[in-house]
Design a protein around this motif. Sequence first.
Motif, PDB file in Angstrom:
ATOM      1  N   PHE A 395       0.807  -1.226  -0.050  1.00  0.00           N
ATOM      2  CA  PHE A 395      -0.012   0.065   0.030  1.00  0.00           C
ATOM      3  C   PHE A 395       0.788   1.226  -0.076  1.00  0.00           C
ATOM      4  CE2 PHE A 395      -2.488  -3.383   2.248  1.00  0.00           C
ATOM      5  CZ  PHE A 395      -3.646  -3.451   1.268  1.00  0.00           C
ATOM      6  N   THR A 396       2.037   1.175  -0.525  1.00  0.00           N
ATOM      7  CA  THR A 396       2.834   2.336  -0.649  1.00  0.00           C
ATOM      8  C   THR A 396       3.144   2.615  -2.219  1.00  0.00           C
ATOM      9  OG1 THR A 396       5.001   1.097  -0.660  1.00  0.00           O
ATOM     10  CG2 THR A 396       4.355   1.743   1.530  1.00  0.00           C
ATOM     11  N   GLY A 397       3.589   3.780  -2.557  1.00  0.00           N
ATOM     12  CA  GLY A 397       3.782   4.002  -3.918  1.00  0.00           C
ATOM     13  C   GLY A 397       4.690   3.056  -4.492  1.00  0.00           C
ATOM     14  N   SER A 398       5.674   2.519  -3.761  1.00  0.00           N
ATOM     15  CA  SER A 398       6.521   1.626  -4.343  1.00  0.00           C
ATOM     16  C   SER A 398       6.002   0.182  -4.504  1.00  0.00           C
ATOM     17  CB  SER A 398       7.806   1.308  -3.455  1.00  0.00           C
ATOM     18  OG  SER A 398       8.511   2.551  -3.267  1.00  0.00           O
ATOM     19  N   TRP A 399       4.915  -0.158  -3.929  1.00  0.00           N
ATOM     20  CA  TRP A 399       4.093  -1.295  -3.784  1.00  0.00           C
ATOM     21  C   TRP A 399       3.117  -1.611  -5.135  1.00  0.00           C
ATOM     22  CZ3 TRP A 399      -1.074  -2.109  -2.755  1.00  0.00           C
ATOM     23  CH2 TRP A 399      -1.550  -3.690  -2.702  1.00  0.00           C
ATOM     24  N   LYS A 400       2.439  -0.352  -5.315  1.00  0.00           N
ATOM     25  CA  LYS A 400       1.219  -0.147  -6.028  1.00  0.00           C
ATOM     26  C   LYS A 400       1.709  -0.288  -7.557  1.00  0.00           C
ATOM     27  CE  LYS A 400      -2.676   3.019  -7.392  1.00  0.00           C
ATOM     28  NZ  LYS A 400      -3.134   4.481  -7.163  1.00  0.00           N
ATOM     29  N   ILE A 401       0.739  -1.090  -8.241  1.00  0.00           N
ATOM     30  CA  ILE A 401       1.106  -1.599  -9.516  1.00  0.00           C
ATOM     31  C   ILE A 401       0.101  -0.887 -10.558  1.00  0.00           C
ATOM     32  CG2 ILE A 401       1.244  -3.371 -11.268  1.00  0.00           C
ATOM     33  CD1 ILE A 401       2.047  -5.104  -9.150  1.00  0.00           C
ATOM     34  N   LEU A 402       0.795  -0.299 -11.701  1.00  0.00           N
ATOM     35  CA  LEU A 402       0.001   0.540 -12.841  1.00  0.00           C
ATOM     36  C   LEU A 402       0.261  -0.346 -14.204  1.00  0.00           C
ATOM     37  CD1 LEU A 402       0.543   4.032 -12.088  1.00  0.00           C
ATOM     38  CD2 LEU A 402      -1.172   2.909 -11.393  1.00  0.00           C
ATOM     39  N   TYR A 403      -0.874  -0.804 -14.561  1.00  0.00           N
ATOM     40  CA  TYR A 403      -0.683  -1.497 -16.022  1.00  0.00           C
ATOM     41  C   TYR A 403      -0.866  -0.658 -17.055  1.00  0.00           C
ATOM     42  CZ  TYR A 403      -1.196  -5.630 -12.587  1.00  0.00           C
ATOM     43  OH  TYR A 403      -1.085  -6.456 -11.726  1.00  0.00           O
ATOM     44  N   GLN A 404      -0.371  -0.915 -18.168  1.00  0.00           N
ATOM     45  CA  GLN A 404      -0.446  -0.184 -19.287  1.00  0.00           C
ATOM     46  C   GLN A 404      -0.297  -1.325 -20.646  1.00  0.00           C
ATOM     47  OE1 GLN A 404       2.466   2.894 -20.738  1.00  0.00           O
ATOM     48  NE2 GLN A 404       3.869   2.030 -18.943  1.00  0.00           N
ATOM     49  N   ILE A 405      -1.029  -0.964 -21.779  1.00  0.00           N
ATOM     50  CA  ILE A 405      -0.831  -1.910 -23.099  1.00  0.00           C
ATOM     51  C   ILE A 405       0.347  -0.927 -23.722  1.00  0.00           C
ATOM     52  CG2 ILE A 405      -1.677  -2.883 -24.936  1.00  0.00           C
ATOM     53  CD1 ILE A 405      -4.419  -2.560 -23.354  1.00  0.00           C
ATOM     54  N   VAL A 406       1.423  -1.536 -23.955  1.00  0.00           N
ATOM     55  CA  VAL A 406       2.492  -1.000 -24.790  1.00  0.00           C
ATOM     56  C   VAL A 406       2.489  -1.587 -26.131  1.00  0.00           C
ATOM     57  CG1 VAL A 406       3.944  -0.752 -22.701  1.00  0.00           C
ATOM     58  CG2 VAL A 406       4.143  -2.905 -23.873  1.00  0.00           C
ATOM     59  N   ASN A 442      -2.568  -8.398 -30.984  1.00  0.00           N
ATOM     60  CA  ASN A 442      -1.382  -9.003 -30.166  1.00  0.00           C
ATOM     61  C   ASN A 442      -0.713  -7.967 -28.960  1.00  0.00           C
ATOM     62  OD1 ASN A 442      -0.924 -11.491 -31.995  1.00  0.00           O
ATOM     63  ND2 ASN A 442      -0.173 -10.044 -33.521  1.00  0.00           N
ATOM     64  N   ILE A 443      -1.371  -8.223 -27.954  1.00  0.00           N
ATOM     65  CA  ILE A 443      -1.265  -7.242 -26.677  1.00  0.00           C
ATOM     66  C   ILE A 443      -0.176  -7.489 -25.935  1.00  0.00           C
ATOM     67  CG2 ILE A 443      -2.519  -6.566 -24.533  1.00  0.00           C
ATOM     68  CD1 ILE A 443      -3.879  -5.730 -27.444  1.00  0.00           C
ATOM     69  N   ARG A 444       0.538  -6.538 -25.334  1.00  0.00           N
ATOM     70  CA  ARG A 444       1.731  -6.577 -24.538  1.00  0.00           C
ATOM     71  C   ARG A 444       1.537  -5.713 -23.213  1.00  0.00           C
ATOM     72  NH1 ARG A 444       8.054  -5.194 -24.886  1.00  0.00           N
ATOM     73  NH2 ARG A 444       9.140  -7.096 -23.497  1.00  0.00           N
ATOM     74  N   PHE A 445       1.611  -6.423 -22.309  1.00  0.00           N
ATOM     75  CA  PHE A 445       1.229  -5.736 -20.883  1.00  0.00           C
ATOM     76  C   PHE A 445       2.596  -5.224 -20.263  1.00  0.00           C
ATOM     77  CE2 PHE A 445      -2.683  -8.449 -21.114  1.00  0.00           C
ATOM     78  CZ  PHE A 445      -3.393  -7.648 -21.463  1.00  0.00           C
ATOM     79  N   LYS A 446       2.493  -4.002 -19.415  1.00  0.00           N
ATOM     80  CA  LYS A 446       3.649  -3.802 -18.697  1.00  0.00           C
ATOM     81  C   LYS A 446       3.147  -3.346 -17.301  1.00  0.00           C
ATOM     82  CE  LYS A 446       7.662  -0.499 -18.099  1.00  0.00           C
ATOM     83  NZ  LYS A 446       8.322   0.582 -18.319  1.00  0.00           N
ATOM     84  N   ALA A 447       3.803  -4.009 -16.352  1.00  0.00           N
ATOM     85  CA  ALA A 447       3.456  -3.431 -14.829  1.00  0.00           C
ATOM     86  C   ALA A 447       4.458  -2.785 -14.272  1.00  0.00           C
ATOM     87  CB  ALA A 447       3.166  -4.731 -14.097  1.00  0.00           C
ATOM     88  N   GLU A 448       3.995  -1.573 -13.868  1.00  0.00           N
ATOM     89  CA  GLU A 448       5.244  -0.520 -13.417  1.00  0.00           C
ATOM     90  C   GLU A 448       4.681   0.076 -12.077  1.00  0.00           C
ATOM     91  OE1 GLU A 448       6.356   1.920 -16.366  1.00  0.00           O
ATOM     92  OE2 GLU A 448       4.282   2.851 -16.639  1.00  0.00           O
ATOM     93  N   ASN A 449       5.592   0.491 -11.313  1.00  0.00           N
ATOM     94  CA  ASN A 449       5.077   1.476  -9.955  1.00  0.00           C
ATOM     95  C   ASN A 449       5.175   2.981 -10.234  1.00  0.00           C
ATOM     96  OD1 ASN A 449       7.549  -0.745  -8.519  1.00  0.00           O
ATOM     97  ND2 ASN A 449       5.320  -1.153  -8.388  1.00  0.00           N
ATOM     98  N   PRO A 450       4.225   3.664  -9.537  1.00  0.00           N
ATOM     99  CA  PRO A 450       4.332   4.890  -9.773  1.00  0.00           C
ATOM    100  C   PRO A 450       5.383   5.914  -9.078  1.00  0.00           C
ATOM    101  CG  PRO A 450       2.527   4.573  -8.021  1.00  0.00           C
ATOM    102  CD  PRO A 450       2.777   3.117  -8.453  1.00  0.00           C
ATOM    103  N   GLU A 451       5.806   5.029  -8.158  1.00  0.00           N
ATOM    104  CA  GLU A 451       7.065   5.642  -7.598  1.00  0.00           C
ATOM    105  C   GLU A 451       8.699   5.135  -8.501  1.00  0.00           C
ATOM    106  OE1 GLU A 451       8.131   7.638  -5.058  1.00  0.00           O
ATOM    107  OE2 GLU A 451       5.876   8.075  -4.197  1.00  0.00           O
ATOM    108  N   PRO A 452       9.472   5.856  -8.688  1.00  0.00           N
ATOM    109  CA  PRO A 452      10.415   5.717  -9.190  1.00  0.00           C
ATOM    110  C   PRO A 452      11.529   4.601  -9.015  1.00  0.00           C
ATOM    111  CG  PRO A 452      10.952   7.619  -8.446  1.00  0.00           C
ATOM    112  CD  PRO A 452       9.524   7.432  -8.296  1.00  0.00           C
TER     113      PRO A 452
END
Length: 745
Positions: A395-406, A442-452
């Motif tokens: 539940f921190t910005g380092s743990w939260k995951i944002l998904y995007q279609i790249v 042909n979808i490719r997902f990426k998972a990343e954090n809001p914190e750098p």
Amino acid sequence: MTFTVSEGQETGQVIFQFKAGPSAVNFKVTGDTDGIFQIQQDGLLYCEKSLDREKRAVHILQVSALNAQGDIVEGPVNITIEVKDINDNKPQFVLKKYEGSVRQNSRPGSKDLDPAKNSHYQLVVTVKDMGDQEENSFSDNVDVEITVLDNIWKAPEPVKIVENSAEPHPMKITQVRWNDPGAFYSLVEKEKLPRFPFSIDQNGDIYVTEPLDREEKDSYVFYAAAKDEHGNHLARPLEVKVEVVDVNDNPPSCPSTRTVFEVQENENIANYIGKFIAHDIDEENSMNSLLKYKIVDQTPKHPREDLFLMQEYTGIIQLATQPLKKQDSPQYNLTIEVSNQEFTTLCHVEINVIDINDQIPIFETSDYGNLTLPEDTPIGSTILVIQATDSDEPFTGSWKILYQIVEGDPEGQLDIETDPITNAGSVIVKKPLDFETTPIHNIRFKAENPEPLVKSVQYNDSSYATFRLFVTNMNEAPWFSQLVYQESVSEDVPIGTKVGEVIAKDPEGLNISYALRNDKDGWLRIDPFTGEIFSAANLDRETHNPYRVQVVATETGGSALSTTAEFHLDLRDVNDNAPRLAKDYNGLFLCHPLQAPGSVIFQATDDDAPPYRGFQFTFSLGSDSLKNTWEVSKINGSYAKVSTKHTNFEEKVYNIPIRINDNGNPPMESTVNLPVTFCKCEEGSCYRPVGQQPGIPTVGMAVGILLVTFLVIGIILAVVFIRIKKDKNQDNENANASEIKPLRS
């Protein structure tokens, strides 16, 4: 006896000759003679000198008749002599010279006096009698000196009042003065306030009636007015401005009960943590609202008590002595002292130490397989759930995951929403899927954090996953290139002229046929194969404009799906309407008999639109045989006048033919009948006696009906009377018969 004699006449003027009996041999006059009036022995009363009305306006005299011994034998007779005034005295001013003054702008007038340009005026005033008649009139002159004084009706300088004043109220703050005494003063609000804390007395002194609060209102603008005894403004009201001067009477306030900042562990010394901003409602950017910040307490105090630094005037909090570690304390509570020159307030700041982002999100699977969906899948549908995990602090910005279609979704037809509790990603349909455009994604997902991430850590293939979406075809209705088609043509185009074109396409590539709907007047036809639209009848802008129909595009060879678009045809006007009278003119009349040539006015119009609507009509008589009786003259572009050329007209209605031309291109012309009634007039209105109406008897008929009625009633009464008399005689005979008794033998 009363006589009127004009003053200033020559001497010897005879007034009257008196007569007396034979015994009288002389006459005597007494009373207000003033040595002017004399009477001769023969009775002639005359003026020996000129009369002067200004000395005596009325003379009362007595005339007596005397005998030879000087005794009064007749009289005395009272005589009143009224002296008639003549203009024999010139007017004179009371003073040799007059002096006066006037203030600049004292009263509204035709000249704006300015003492700076001319402070004195020398006038010569002339007075004349006899109503300024030149003949037999006198005049006199006098010098008048006028001094122009400065206008004292001026707006006062802006007033400054210190808020929350402890001085006794009402308190005088400024004043206004009208140029002359006797003015009535009042204050007028410029804006409506819950209360108006100002007043003015009849000396023009303005007061504040109560202490003011700058935080409630920092300035006031109102008007001071001067009126005369009738309530009329003597001049324009003056604007009065009041500024409320601030004092430091408010303590600082905290932005909230508790302010929260976050700082990553291992943050460098002097790094920015957050900016704390308190508030002061005293005057902004003044010493009264200048705030100073200071940390007065830190909890906990380990590993040391001076971990944080706060800038005194900006409120910026920085890391002071060493980097933080979450195992030392996950949270620090600071007490902040905020002060101005008079007050101090304590506020609280919470600083949370968060884990650094040194772990990347990792998908639970790198391939989510294949999925087939129809292209009409509803928007908002969830088609897949993806999941990645992160080992940083939950539940921190380092743990939260944002998904995007790249990759694989160039049109942005899909979207991913993250569950804030589980970090699961729901793939949803954001825009309609389209088999014809993209049948396979042909979808490719990426998972990343809001914190750098920290510099030593990078995202890798574990933070990516793939997915293949197949879109199946569905039969869709055709679609038009636009919802509304608009075209413009002249209303006089020949039948069969192309007036527009519509284009529709079918997603499946099927052929399309076109048809019109709501073509109420049958003005248009459409080519069912090309979508071209033609005129099918004569168009008329004055009937419909714009002309609106619907175009229906239908699949051929498929499921016959259809779609509809609007087609609006704007009709440009041409000059195709003849002029006409603007209204019903049955009420035009001239009084009979006509005493002098008369005229009536009428207006013309037509149904075309500008510039073809006739605002430049020309008018003429529709028959040459009427030229000796009537004439038509133009007043302006749409009004004209019909006038008589003589007065010999009958009492009836004349229908005058008027030829009207609109001067258009091509010109349109019509002849209209303008009815003009000649009738008897009463008080400027046409009087027309009511004629004999069907079924209503005349006077003679009414008299005849009454006579016949009385005759019938008389006959009925006579018959009844005769019948009653006959019955009475019969009764008498019966009675007499009953009284005769038979003789006995």
